[in-house]
Enzyme design. Structure first.
Site, PDB file in Angstrom:
ATOM      1  CD  GLU A 116      49.571 -65.032 -41.022  1.00  0.00           C
ATOM      2  OE1 GLU A 116      50.635 -64.466 -40.761  1.00  0.00           O
ATOM      3  OE2 GLU A 116      49.331 -65.323 -42.086  1.00  0.00           O
ATOM      4  CG  HIS A 160      55.009 -64.888 -41.725  1.00  0.00           C
ATOM      5  ND1 HIS A 160      56.064 -65.267 -42.656  1.00  0.00           N
ATOM      6  CD2 HIS A 160      53.769 -65.087 -42.310  1.00  0.00           C
ATOM      7  CE1 HIS A 160      55.196 -65.235 -43.756  1.00  0.00           C
ATOM      8  NE2 HIS A 160      54.070 -65.253 -43.667  1.00  0.00           N
TER       9      HIS A 160
END
Length: 302
Positions: free
Chosen positions: A144, A147
């Protein structure tokens, strides 16, 4: 990509640039055709509305995603272990620490969003906290955070502008017979009614945008898997997490899945939509990539 210690991905950068260029061209073509068919004023109105909505989505992406997943921000005192993991990973990646959130749902998942690394939020569900080991959860969090480092939200939001505008036009053109876009009036060459021209063009633009965004989204998920695996040097832990998440979601009641399906595209594992419509690559493809990385890391150096 932001300058962090996440492994670089020239393929992702090239794909992001190409998709944004193509979708930008589609957006301009849509506005030009609309202006020619329905008038310059309508074309400008749709252009402003499409860009304005995209800017709103980008600037409010963290709030929108948190609402969609029914999540809340938590402090280090409320979730010390989770904050500790993110602190370590951000130090390892040499990047700003995002805000941290938890969604109270049995659906095992995680997502990251925000218009910039300084305004990002990483969120996990209570379902995933109870399912994964520490190493597996760190693999998910590294995914994550990559990202955030890649500025995925900015790129995907800008790229979605043409699809947003085309979707708005598709809905509006359906009321053409009621007087919108000139109603049943035909153009000067006695061709198709204006509303039908608008409907056909917007449908084509929406379809092309849909496919391009799905292809980019699948690649960025593979890129995030790769970047997270190299950051932690534990690709097997991320592979195990993905398998557990996939299996765990199959045991979650359909009602709970529907409650968080609006945020599926942002999550590490898709909640809905399979095949061509899926925003994520097949689990098998992700596991194959992680196995290759594990083999590379295990290979003795000369």
């Amino acid at each position: 990509m932001a300058r962090t210690r996440f492994v670089g991905d020239a393929g992702l950068t090239a794909r992001m640039t190409l998709v944004m260029f193509l979708l930008g061209g589609l957006f301009v073509a849509l506005v030009v055709v609309l202006a020619a068919a329905a008038g310059q004023g309508i074309g400008i109105l749709v252009a402003v509305a499409g860009i304005g909505f995209a800017v709103y989505q980008w600037s409010s992406s963290d709030k929108i995603a948190m609402r969609a997943m029914r999540a809340r921000e938590v402090t280090p005192q409320e979730a010390p272990e989770l904050h500790g993991m993110i602190d370590r990973l951000c130090t390892l990646a040499d990047m700003p620490k995002p805000r941290v959130g938890i969604a109270d749902t049995s659906v095992p998942n995680a997502f990251a969003t925000g218009r910039s690394p300084d305004r990002a939020v990483v969120c996990v569900t209570t379902g995933i906290l109870g399912l994964l080991t520490t190493q597996e959860l760190e693999g998910v969090l590294a995914h994550e955070l990559s990202h955030v480092a890649h500025r995925d939200v900015l790129v995907m939001t800008v790229a979605s502008s043409s699809g947003i505008a085309a979707g708005m036009l598709t809905q509006g053109a359906q009321y053409g017979g009621l007087g919108f876009f000139g109603g049943g009036r035909r153009d000067n060459n006695n061709g198709l009614p204006v509303w039908l021209v608008v409907l056909l063009v917007s449908l084509v633009v929406y379809a092309v945008s849909f496919v391009l965004l799905r292809l980019l989204s699948r690649y960025r998920e593979l890129s995030a898997d790769r970047a997270g695996a190299y950051l932690t040097l534990k690709p097997a832990a991320l592979a195990s997490a993905l398998q557990k998440i996939s299996g765990g979601m199959q045991r979650v009641p359909e009602r709970d899945l529907r409650q968080v399906s609006a945020g599926s595209a942002l999550c590490i594992s898709p909640i809905s939509l399979k095949g061509l419509a899926s925003t994520h690559p097949p689990l098998e493809k992700r596991l194959e990539q992680l196995a290759r990385i594990q083999g590379e890391l295990d290979r003795p150096t000369a």
